[in-house]
Motif scaffolding. Structure first.
Motif, PDB file in Angstrom:
ATOM      1  N   ARG A 177      -9.829   6.268  -6.919  1.00  0.00           N
ATOM      2  CA  ARG A 177      -8.952   6.861  -5.783  1.00  0.00           C
ATOM      3  C   ARG A 177      -8.519   5.553  -5.172  1.00  0.00           C
ATOM      4  O   ARG A 177      -9.348   4.452  -4.708  1.00  0.00           O
ATOM      5  CB  ARG A 177      -9.852   7.677  -4.876  1.00  0.00           C
ATOM      6  N   ALA A 180      -7.081   4.418   1.382  1.00  0.00           N
ATOM      7  CA  ALA A 180      -8.463   4.614   2.114  1.00  0.00           C
ATOM      8  C   ALA A 180      -9.073   5.840   1.446  1.00  0.00           C
ATOM      9  O   ALA A 180     -10.323   5.913   1.643  1.00  0.00           O
ATOM     10  CB  ALA A 180      -7.716   5.301   3.340  1.00  0.00           C
ATOM     11  N   GLY A 182     -10.195   5.678  -1.327  1.00  0.00           N
ATOM     12  CA  GLY A 182     -11.020   5.083  -2.282  1.00  0.00           C
ATOM     13  C   GLY A 182     -12.588   5.052  -1.674  1.00  0.00           C
ATOM     14  O   GLY A 182     -13.426   4.915  -2.484  1.00  0.00           O
ATOM     15  N   GLY A 183     -12.778   5.123  -0.417  1.00  0.00           N
ATOM     16  CA  GLY A 183     -14.054   5.430  -0.055  1.00  0.00           C
ATOM     17  C   GLY A 183     -14.390   4.037   0.869  1.00  0.00           C
ATOM     18  O   GLY A 183     -13.393   3.383   1.429  1.00  0.00           O
ATOM     19  N   MET A 199      -3.974   5.014   4.538  1.00  0.00           N
ATOM     20  CA  MET A 199      -3.658   3.665   4.123  1.00  0.00           C
ATOM     21  C   MET A 199      -3.592   3.819   2.662  1.00  0.00           C
ATOM     22  O   MET A 199      -4.436   3.893   1.861  1.00  0.00           O
ATOM     23  CB  MET A 199      -4.906   2.887   4.816  1.00  0.00           C
ATOM     24  N   PRO A 200      -2.515   2.895   2.365  1.00  0.00           N
ATOM     25  CA  PRO A 200      -2.065   2.968   0.815  1.00  0.00           C
ATOM     26  C   PRO A 200      -2.725   1.782   0.248  1.00  0.00           C
ATOM     27  O   PRO A 200      -2.996   2.185  -1.155  1.00  0.00           O
ATOM     28  CB  PRO A 200      -0.731   2.729   1.026  1.00  0.00           C
ATOM     29  N   MET A 201      -2.995   0.873   0.705  1.00  0.00           N
ATOM     30  CA  MET A 201      -3.526  -0.245   0.100  1.00  0.00           C
ATOM     31  C   MET A 201      -5.303  -0.290  -0.176  1.00  0.00           C
ATOM     32  O   MET A 201      -5.822   0.562   0.339  1.00  0.00           O
ATOM     33  CB  MET A 201      -3.294  -1.546   0.767  1.00  0.00           C
ATOM     34  N   GLY A 202      -5.820  -0.977  -1.071  1.00  0.00           N
ATOM     35  CA  GLY A 202      -6.977  -0.890  -1.263  1.00  0.00           C
ATOM     36  C   GLY A 202      -7.475  -0.088  -2.318  1.00  0.00           C
ATOM     37  O   GLY A 202      -6.858   0.647  -3.082  1.00  0.00           O
ATOM     38  N   PRO A 203      -8.931   0.219  -2.607  1.00  0.00           N
ATOM     39  CA  PRO A 203      -9.987  -0.381  -1.817  1.00  0.00           C
ATOM     40  C   PRO A 203      -9.775  -1.972  -2.070  1.00  0.00           C
ATOM     41  O   PRO A 203      -9.644  -2.304  -3.059  1.00  0.00           O
ATOM     42  CB  PRO A 203     -11.203   0.307  -2.360  1.00  0.00           C
ATOM     43  N   GLY A 204     -10.288  -2.510  -0.877  1.00  0.00           N
ATOM     44  CA  GLY A 204     -10.413  -4.011  -0.871  1.00  0.00           C
ATOM     45  C   GLY A 204      -9.139  -4.776  -1.299  1.00  0.00           C
ATOM     46  O   GLY A 204      -8.020  -4.509  -0.948  1.00  0.00           O
ATOM     47  N   GLN A 205      -9.415  -5.519  -2.213  1.00  0.00           N
ATOM     48  CA  GLN A 205      -8.571  -6.536  -2.674  1.00  0.00           C
ATOM     49  C   GLN A 205      -7.626  -5.899  -3.834  1.00  0.00           C
ATOM     50  O   GLN A 205      -7.208  -6.694  -4.785  1.00  0.00           O
ATOM     51  CB  GLN A 205      -9.320  -7.758  -3.240  1.00  0.00           C
ATOM     52  N   THR A 206      -7.849  -4.816  -4.092  1.00  0.00           N
ATOM     53  CA  THR A 206      -6.834  -3.973  -5.135  1.00  0.00           C
ATOM     54  C   THR A 206      -5.807  -3.169  -4.354  1.00  0.00           C
ATOM     55  O   THR A 206      -5.901  -2.766  -3.255  1.00  0.00           O
ATOM     56  CB  THR A 206      -7.642  -3.006  -5.990  1.00  0.00           C
ATOM     57  N   ASP A 207      -4.783  -2.914  -5.344  1.00  0.00           N
ATOM     58  CA  ASP A 207      -3.814  -2.054  -4.843  1.00  0.00           C
ATOM     59  C   ASP A 207      -3.245  -1.438  -6.184  1.00  0.00           C
ATOM     60  O   ASP A 207      -2.092  -1.334  -6.546  1.00  0.00           O
ATOM     61  CB  ASP A 207      -2.630  -2.676  -4.007  1.00  0.00           C
ATOM     62  N   PHE A 208      -4.197  -0.696  -6.825  1.00  0.00           N
ATOM     63  CA  PHE A 208      -3.793  -0.192  -7.912  1.00  0.00           C
ATOM     64  C   PHE A 208      -2.779   1.068  -8.049  1.00  0.00           C
ATOM     65  O   PHE A 208      -2.113   1.302  -9.214  1.00  0.00           O
ATOM     66  CB  PHE A 208      -5.031   0.094  -8.571  1.00  0.00           C
TER      67      PHE A 208
ATOM     68  N   GLY B 207      -0.192  -5.136  -7.548  1.00  0.00           N
ATOM     69  CA  GLY B 207      -1.198  -4.516  -7.310  1.00  0.00           C
ATOM     70  C   GLY B 207      -2.335  -5.339  -7.764  1.00  0.00           C
ATOM     71  O   GLY B 207      -3.451  -5.043  -7.298  1.00  0.00           O
ATOM     72  N   GLN B 213      -6.801  -6.675   1.327  1.00  0.00           N
ATOM     73  CA  GLN B 213      -6.954  -7.896   1.578  1.00  0.00           C
ATOM     74  C   GLN B 213      -6.222  -8.433   0.328  1.00  0.00           C
ATOM     75  O   GLN B 213      -5.961  -8.085  -0.768  1.00  0.00           O
ATOM     76  CB  GLN B 213      -8.408  -8.530   1.648  1.00  0.00           C
ATOM     77  N   ASP B 435      -6.747   2.735   8.570  1.00  0.00           N
ATOM     78  CA  ASP B 435      -6.359   4.104   8.248  1.00  0.00           C
ATOM     79  C   ASP B 435      -5.982   4.474   9.496  1.00  0.00           C
ATOM     80  O   ASP B 435      -4.551   4.451   9.604  1.00  0.00           O
ATOM     81  CB  ASP B 435      -7.641   4.956   7.840  1.00  0.00           C
ATOM     82  N   LEU B 478      -0.287   4.422  10.981  1.00  0.00           N
ATOM     83  CA  LEU B 478      -1.454   3.837  10.613  1.00  0.00           C
ATOM     84  C   LEU B 478      -2.145   3.443  11.747  1.00  0.00           C
ATOM     85  O   LEU B 478      -1.537   3.124  12.837  1.00  0.00           O
ATOM     86  CB  LEU B 478      -1.308   2.816   9.467  1.00  0.00           C
ATOM     87  N   LEU B 516     -13.149   0.597   4.534  1.00  0.00           N
ATOM     88  CA  LEU B 516     -13.815  -1.010   4.192  1.00  0.00           C
ATOM     89  C   LEU B 516     -13.621  -1.992   5.117  1.00  0.00           C
ATOM     90  O   LEU B 516     -12.362  -2.233   5.597  1.00  0.00           O
ATOM     91  CB  LEU B 516     -13.012  -1.322   2.941  1.00  0.00           C
ATOM     92  N   CYS B 533     -16.733   2.979  -3.912  1.00  0.00           N
ATOM     93  CA  CYS B 533     -15.550   3.036  -3.819  1.00  0.00           C
ATOM     94  C   CYS B 533     -14.789   2.909  -5.234  1.00  0.00           C
ATOM     95  O   CYS B 533     -14.128   2.225  -5.591  1.00  0.00           O
ATOM     96  CB  CYS B 533     -14.899   1.990  -3.092  1.00  0.00           C
TER      97      CYS B 533
END
Lengths: 488, 576, 431
Positions: A177, A180, A182-183, A199-208, B207, B213, B435, B478, B516, B533
């Motif tokens: 997922r 946001a 993603g957990g 929130m579309p980015m993440g989790p963390g340092q990813t934006d898969f 991505g 971050q 979020d 957001l 996060l 996650c």
């Protein structure tokens, strides 16, 4: 060949179509696209665990999977596959599991169409910006994760909009997922903490999800997405600005878009406008086309929940002055086209077939991204190439759509053709190859490449292409998903 | 330790004067903002870098990267270098200080796009942009941060997020020296087009390099970035009078106003935040906690002590939202102000007059505030209270002073938020997931509770607990609030308590599904959060292994301590 | 090795969080990227070690024994021009002691014998000749020959005109000093000089880190000032003003005598119409605030009070300690003078007043760091050009000499550098 054992196994809990007649509906109906294989079966998974099982079985049986969410006819070529493959048809997953007005968000499964969604959202005082008159069966998920432009540019901040969060399955069968969602925690737990998977980015340092967006099903299969929705206008005043000089309309567009005035907007040339407006009534095509100047720009204005009339008033004053300052007039009607009708046509499903296809049975669409002020340059390129193929200027439809708040621009050339006329088809194939090459040379950016562009653009930036291959190796190491896509 | 030959090789690449390996210089690069959070002995020092290099071009960085592919050293690039995420993670790390790469390469006024190098600070770009009626999103630490870092490599929260979004989403192409040393441009410029997209052709490979971050230099060096710009419909520049630290605007700026909105409850401030976003009234906004407002009201800590001790601010200013309204035209501005006023009224809030209230006045009203649990709730119920408040007049200079303070915070990012350090000597942050606006306040409440025991023991500053600071993004789509606290950098017990708070909050956000945190990056953090996650940490490790098999980049801020790091450099830490 | 002076500053060093504002103009007054950096050494050498923040961290490293006092450290530390901007910049956001840290580090290295040989020679010159350059071709009082100024303390006067050693030995600067004297005499001011007894103010010793030499010199000067029984000391050179007014008290040397810069007195005289600026001057000028006339001349008040803690970790002082923002320097008089001249077009540069850019000429033996120090001056000249000035006016002999040198070095785009006294003298039309 997909083994009978696998088909039987998958058939226990899922629908597995194997009749050729049904499978033919998953073929790409486009004589300009290199012919692809008919899928060996179409699997309609019952649920997410079953979908994961399908992927595992595909790995086991070494066949490809092509995800499909929209209903046919499929014409762009996104689902074409030259390897042994099964279609994973998710069009029946058509729930809208959650909506939240406060945070302007809703969840959709892959099979939800624009018509269904916007009817639903209306009840919540919201709407989702649409692409220009999507097909009735066009999946919202498929459209948005393909970065298909929509007609409300100021509501698009980034190319990933309106996609917020996603759930997808890698080619390994693992579930992920993004954003946001993603957990930590389940969706319900997050909502209890007042999260809304926005929130579309993440989790963390990813934006898969970015990687799946634009990947045409080659990096993962999405099972749902959350979407940022917008307030439904409470009052609207669509108007038109038209003329033979595109440069004036473009200057006007810049002036309006910079401070985010107005709402829905786009530019069509007379052919494209007539095609759109008469797709339900082709007989009136010529009459409508002949009534129009060269270019027509829709300019919607609106008020929402807050001081709507006053908002509309000041916006109208400003837009009227901006139009005037650029030698244009905002009017309610141009030729046979009334502004409200054009807005309605643009926002509504156009019918079972793409509106571009109605006039002659099919249409070559070449689209790419650039900057709005490059539009005229590319029109000249398209026309110059067309002349070499005896295609007159007036047979080229033009659709100009500012995107991401007019920091970029979708430019689309449309050449309607008769798919049964081999000569015309052959000529258009050659034209497509020629004009695509010329456009690439002129720095057009084919962000979502189909057809000839898909064959050409990945040579432009070999490092980027190599990186896509690396990602493919990580997300789908056994090359299960849409094998052969982009020649990866 | 670099050998003489290795040093020569490096100097041959960038020029002798741009390589430093003397101990003093290396120690000058071994302390950063809150760097004691990385130090096992609770000192300020991070690992001492093997050398510091200041390259000028992507080609030089490419060669330096290739050097590290061959040698037992790693690179760690940073631009303005401030937060501890810029620090070397190993004694084998060669820092790339990108200060020499400071060019604004292009400003496309018509299409509102800028292309910049790493050391272009937000205020550098903003000052140029205003001349063209444009603006750029800056992160809330102040205008002296690198635009490239906030766009491509680090975080992207800022007070103008309401109308300019989160900075990662403003990236329109990026040039990247990959861990292999290859120079790759992603998106439209990579295909030869102008800088207007980082996504495509096909999959958005960006991505990999930028999420909520960035990779903080753990996966190569970003050398150019395209940035999405926004409108600015006020004066191209402004003049001030007065002197440090109180520069005052000479006059109000056209089509621009700032409003201090007070609400009696969390529900009301959140309601208003959403509504302001929907009406697109807020060019920028900032939830300013009571203690920070009290700090801004005073010139020194003695005054602050006197003011905060009255207890008035704790009750009056608990839920304050400062908002900048900016119109394209006078008419638009007027509409927005009208909408704002309507929203405040229906949300049960009050617009504070632009008045400097004498400190003595707080002593006078103190008894009243003591009597009631929520005096603002009563005040806002007084008929015509807003109208009465609006009638309060003040001198032009006084109004300008207050306007200036708000302008520097909300628009110019010139306040330098570290002014907030005045109360103690250090500031930590926690939670801060991105979020919804509502969730921001949940985080603020949660962290206030976590801080409480340490406050009661006097280990951290008693700021009332709730020092949640943040705002809305994308016109209310957001929202975000981070949980700040103030501690003493010189008191080991205070440092220890801070560390404990941050650690507890990390686990707490998992238990409470609060997203996060802002500090959830780098090896240990990803290991902590990844399993909750969808194991994103495992994919990060795979990406690193695939793209940087020779550990040419120090990745403590990304996938975790690099292979090349010494064993003692591979232990955990708590970043705050 | 332990360094108690540095040890006592460790907690102040630790407050630096590397924001780098010590390198640039305060954010609220930022105008333009090209003219936003201020720290001369950082602008040139670029590395963080060449900044107040970096110097602080290195001081901490030295204090903690992580590094040794050695040439590598000394090379960096002595390059600093001691312009003091970093102190003002840091105080903008927090109470800090950047200048004190820099100076203490410098003084520590001097004690360790690590001062450059050139510095040591300068100290010897000061001792031998009373001027840092060791000039002996003229006596200290020769600059005033023929002016018939009173000789103090033998004669009595209200005002002591203090030329300063650079002024009195530089053939151009001494002309300005002479004009200053003539202006004062013209205005009827009761003015005298120390003549051959005038000594260097000691600034070179201060900014090179020779604390003991500086205090010894300052004490000696203080004694002769007191002995002159004047009400006011007026300095011709901006650098001397900052030394006498701010640095002497900082090191515990108080004369009890009012110290003014020439521009302050001139402004008063113009206001009282004792000097009339009758001659129009069609000049486009800008004004450079010298560091030691500007921010560095703000006296540092000795704070006596109590530090207390409240709210767990909040320190406050009773009474509040005054923070030096550098705004108490001499900024307005030169501007008021220039603006009062008919026909003169005055324009401000981007880095002015308390955030003025250093000319690069201070800090001691600028020629040792010629490239860096001239770069600072050239950057300033470019700024003057940028705002449309044909004349760069200043009021410090060091700055003037530095700009003249830099301007010559710039080849085809020199700028005319003027001492403000020259302009007043011309406008007053008295000669």
């Amino acid at each position: 060949m997909i083994s009978t054992n696998i088909l039987n196994d998958l058939g226990q809990n899922n629908t597995v179509e194997t009749s050729l007649e049904k499978l033919k509906t998953y073929e790409v109906r486009n004589p300009l696209v290199r012919s692809s294989r008919t899928p060996q079966c179409a699997i309609k998974p019952k649920d997410v665990p079953e979908l994961q099982k399908v992927i595992r079985k595909a790995k086991e049986g070494k066949f490809g999977l092509v995800p499909v969410s929209s209903g046919g006819p499929h014409t762009k070529g996104g689902i074409s596959c030259s390897a042994d493959h099964a279609v994973v048809d998710l069009a029946d997953w058509n729930k809208i599991p959650w909506v939240n007005r406060r945070n302007r968000v809703c969840f959709v499964e892959p099979g939800v169409t624009y018509g269904e969604l916007n009817n639903f959202l209306k009840g919540h005082g919201m709407t989702l910006p649409t692409p220009l008159a999507p097909r009735n069966t066009k999946s919202v998920l498929a459209s948005t994760i393909d970065r298909e432009p929509h007609i409300w540019p100021r509501m698009q901040w980034d190319f990933q909009d309106p996609v917020a969060c996603t759930e997808f399955i890698y080619g390994t069968g693992e579930l992920f997922r993004s954003g946001a969602a993603g957990g930590p925690g389940s969706l319900e737990e997050q909502r209890k903490s007042k999260g809304a998977q926005k929130m579309p980015m993440g989790p963390g340092q990813t934006d898969f999800q970015r990687i799946l967006i634009g990947a045409q099903g080659s990096m993962g299969i999405m099972t749902w997405i959350s979407l940022r929705t917008e307030l439904l206008p409470s009052i609207e005043r669509p108007m038109l600005a038209a003329g033979d000089k595109l440069s004036k309309i473009i200057e006007y567009m810049y002036e309006v878009q910079r401070p985010w005035l107005g709402e829905h907007t786009f530019i069509l040339n007379r052919l494209a406008a007539a095609m759109l407006m008469t797709c339900g009534n082709p007989a009136s095509f010529e009459k409508v086309r002949n009534s129009l100047p060269e270019y027509i720009c829709l300019q919607n204005m609106a008020g929402f929940e807050r001081l709507p009339t006053e908002r509309l008033e000041y916006q109208y004053e400003e837009l009227k002055n901006m139009a005037g300052g650029n030698g244009l007039t905002l009017v309610d009607k141009v030729g046979e086209i009334e502004a409200p009708a054009l807005l309605k046509a643009a926002q509504s499903p156009c019918g079972p077939r793409d509106w571009r296809h109605v006039v002659k049975g099919h249409c070559l669409s070449i689209f790419f991204l650039s900057l709005l002020n490059n539009s005229e340059k590319y029109i000249a390129v398209a026309r110059e190439s067309a002349r070499a193929f005896n295609i007159p200027d007036e047979q080229i439809g033009i659709y100009i759509q500012p995107v991401i708040q007019n920091h970029a621009c979708h430019i689309e050339f449309m050449v309607p053709f008769n798919p049964d006329d081999n000569h015309e088809v052959e000529n258009l194939k050659n034209y497509e190859a020629d004009v695509t090459e010329r456009l690439i040379k002129a720095r057009a950016f084919f962000s979502r490449p189909y057809g000839k562009a898909a064959e050409m653009v990945f040579k432009n930036n070999p490092g980027n292409t190599e990186l896509i291959r690396v990602i493919k190796g990580l997300f789908d190491p056994e090359n299960i998903l849409s094998p052969g896509k982009f020649n990866l | 330790m670099l050998t003489v030959d290795e040093l020569k090789e490096l100097k041959d690449i960038v020029g002798e004067e741009w390589v430093k390996d003397d101990l003093p210089t290396r120690d000058a690069y071994s302390i950063y903002y809150n760097s004691s959070s990385l130090n096992k002995e609770d000192k300020l020092w991070t690992a001492r870098p093997a050398a510091v290099i200041m390259p000028k071009t992507p080609e030089e960085i490419s060669q330096l990267t290739k050097f590290c592919n061959r040698k037992d050293f790693m690179l760690k690039p940073f631009s303005t270098g401030w937060i501890t995420s810029s620090a070397p993670g190993s004694r084998k790390t060669i820092l790339l200080d990108l200060k020499r790469m400071d060019k604004i390469i292009d400003i496309d006024v018509k299409n509102q796009i800028a292309v910049v190098e790493p050391y272009v600070r937000a205020i550098d770009l903003q000052s140029e942009l205003w001349k063209h009626g444009l603006n750029v999103h800056a992160v809330s630490c102040g205008g002296n941060h690198s635009i490239l870092a906030s766009t491509a490599a680090a975080w992207g929260y800022g007070i103008t997020g309401a109308s300019m979004g989160y900075q990662a989403r403003n990236m329109l192409g990026v040039e990247w020296v990959m861990p292999s040393g290859e120079i790759l441009t992603l998106g439209s410029p990579g295909d030869g087009a102008e800088w207007f997209s980082t996504d495509g052709p096909g999959p958005g490979v960006r991505g990999l390099i930028r999420g909520f971050q960035g990779t903080f230099g753990g996966l190569g060096t970003f050398t150019k970035v395209g940035v999405k710009l926004y409108r600015w419909d006020s004066d191209p520049e402004y003049e001030v009078h007065g002197g440090s630290p109180k520069y005052v605007l000479n006059r109000e700026l056209p089509n621009l106003g700032v409003f201090i909105l007070m609400f009696p409850s969390k529900e009301q401030i959140t309601d208003a935040g959403y509504k302001l976003g929907e009406a697109e009234c807020n060019y920028s906004d900032f939830r300013m906690p009571a203690f920070f407002i009290a700090l801004g009201f005073t010139d020194n800590n003695l005054e602050l002590k006197q003011l905060w001790s009255t207890g008035v601010f704790q009750k009056l200013a608990r839920y304050v939202l400062t908002v900048c309204v900016h119109g394209h035209s006078k008419k638009e501005y007027q509409w927005k102000v009208k909408a704002l006023k309507q929203i405040v009224k229906e949300s049960g809030g009050l617009i504070l007059p632009m008045q400097q209230i004498p400190l003595a006045a707080f002593d006078i009203v103190k008894p009243f505030f003591k009597m009631f649990k929520n005096p603002l709730k009563l005040i806002t119920k007084i008929p015509f209270i807003q109208e009465i408040t609006d009638m309060m007049k003040t001198s032009e200079e006084m109004r300008l002073k207050l306007l200036t303070t708000a302008f520097f915070i909300l628009v110019r990012h010139a306040n330098n938020s570290q002014g907030g350090f005045r109360a103690s000597s250090g500031m930590f942050t926690s939670v801060g997931a991105f979020d919804t606006w509502d969730m921001g306040f949940e985080q603020a409440d949660y962290i206030a509770g976590v801080k409480r025991p340490a406050i009661e023991k006097g280990l951290i500053l008693d700021d009332g607990g709730d020092l949640g600071s943040g705002g809305t993004f994308d016109f209310g789509h957001l929202g975000y609030i981070e949980g700040i606290g103030e501690y003493s950098t010189n008191d080991p017990e205070s440092r220890k308590a801070t560390k404990a708070i941050v650690e507890e909050s990390l686990h707490g956000t998992i238990e409470r599904s609060l997203g996060l945190p802002i500090a959830a990056f780098g090896g240990p953090m990803n290991q902590l959060f990844g399993p909750h996650c969808y194991n994103y940490h495992e994919m990060i490790m795979k990406i690193k292994a695939k793209l940087d098999p020779n550990s040419s980049y120090d990745s403590w801020t990304y996938s975790g301590a690099s292979e090349k790091a010494f064993p003692d450099e591979k232990e955990g830490y708590t970043f705050f | 090795m332990s360094y108690p002076e540095l040890k006592s500053l460790e907690s102040d060093i630790a407050t630096c969080f590397r924001c780098s504002l010590c390198k640039m103009v305060p954010l609220p007054v930022f105008k333009k990227q090209e003219f936003s950096n201020i720290c001369p050494i950082n602008s040139h050498y670029m590395f963080h070690s060449y900044s107040a923040s970096g110097l602080g961290y290195m001081a901490l490293a030295l204090s903690e024994g992580r590094i040794q006092a050695d040439k590598a450290l000394a090379d960096i530390v002595f390059s600093c021009r001691t312009c003091g901007y970093c102190d003002m910049a840091c105080n903008f956001i927090m109470e800090s002691k950047r200048n004190e840290i820099n100076m203490t580090l410098r003084e520590t290295l001097v004690c360790e014998g690590l001062a450059p040989e050139e510095y040591k020679r300068t100290m010897q010159n000061l001792k031998d000749t009373g001027n840092p350059a060791g000039l002996t071709h003229a006596k200290a009082g020769d600059w005033a020959a023929g002016l018939n100024l009173k000789k103090l303390p033998e004669q009595k006067a209200d005002i002591l005109l203090y030329a300063g050693c650079l002024t009195r030995y530089d053939k151009n600067a001494l002309l300005s000093a002479r004009k200053m004297a003539k202006l004062l005499l013209h205005a009827g001011v009761d003015v005298g000089i120390l003549g051959d007894e005038e000594n260097c103010c000691g600034l070179p010793a201060h900014w090179m880190g020779f604390k003991d030499n500086f205090t010894a010199l300052a004490e000696r000067n203080a004694s002769s000032f007191k002995g002159a029984h004047v009400k006011t000391i007026v300095t011709v050179c901006g650098a001397c003003l900052g030394t006498l007014k701010a640095k002497y008290p900082k090191y515990g040397i108080n004369t009890g005598i009012e110290v003014l810069h020439g521009t302050e007195l001139l402004e008063r005289l113009i206001e009282k119409k004792k000097i009339k600026l009758t001659r129009p001057l069609n000049l486009k000028v800008t004004y450079h605030d010298p560091c030691y006339l500007g921010r560095q001349s703000e006296p540092q008040e000795e704070w006596k009070g109590e530090e207390r803690t409240v709210f767990g970790q909040m320190k406050y002082t009773v009474p509040p300690r005054k923070i030096n923002y550098g705004t108490g320097g001499v900024f307005d008089p030169p501007r008021a003078i220039l603006k009062s001249i008919t026909g003169l077009s005055f324009r401000e540069m981007y880095r002015i007043r308390e955030y003025s850019h250093c000319c690069g000429g201070g800090g001691g033996r600028a020629e040792m760091y010629e490239k860096m120090s001239l770069e600072a001056a050239k950057d300033r000249i470019k700024e003057a050009r940028e705002v449309g000035a044909d004349y760069l006016v200043t009021s410090c002999s060091h700055c003037k000499a530095q700009f003249e040198k830099a301007s010559l070095d710039m080849g085809n785009d020199p700028i005319s550098v003027l001492d403000i006294i020259d302009i007043v003298f011309q406008a007053a039309d008295i000669d």
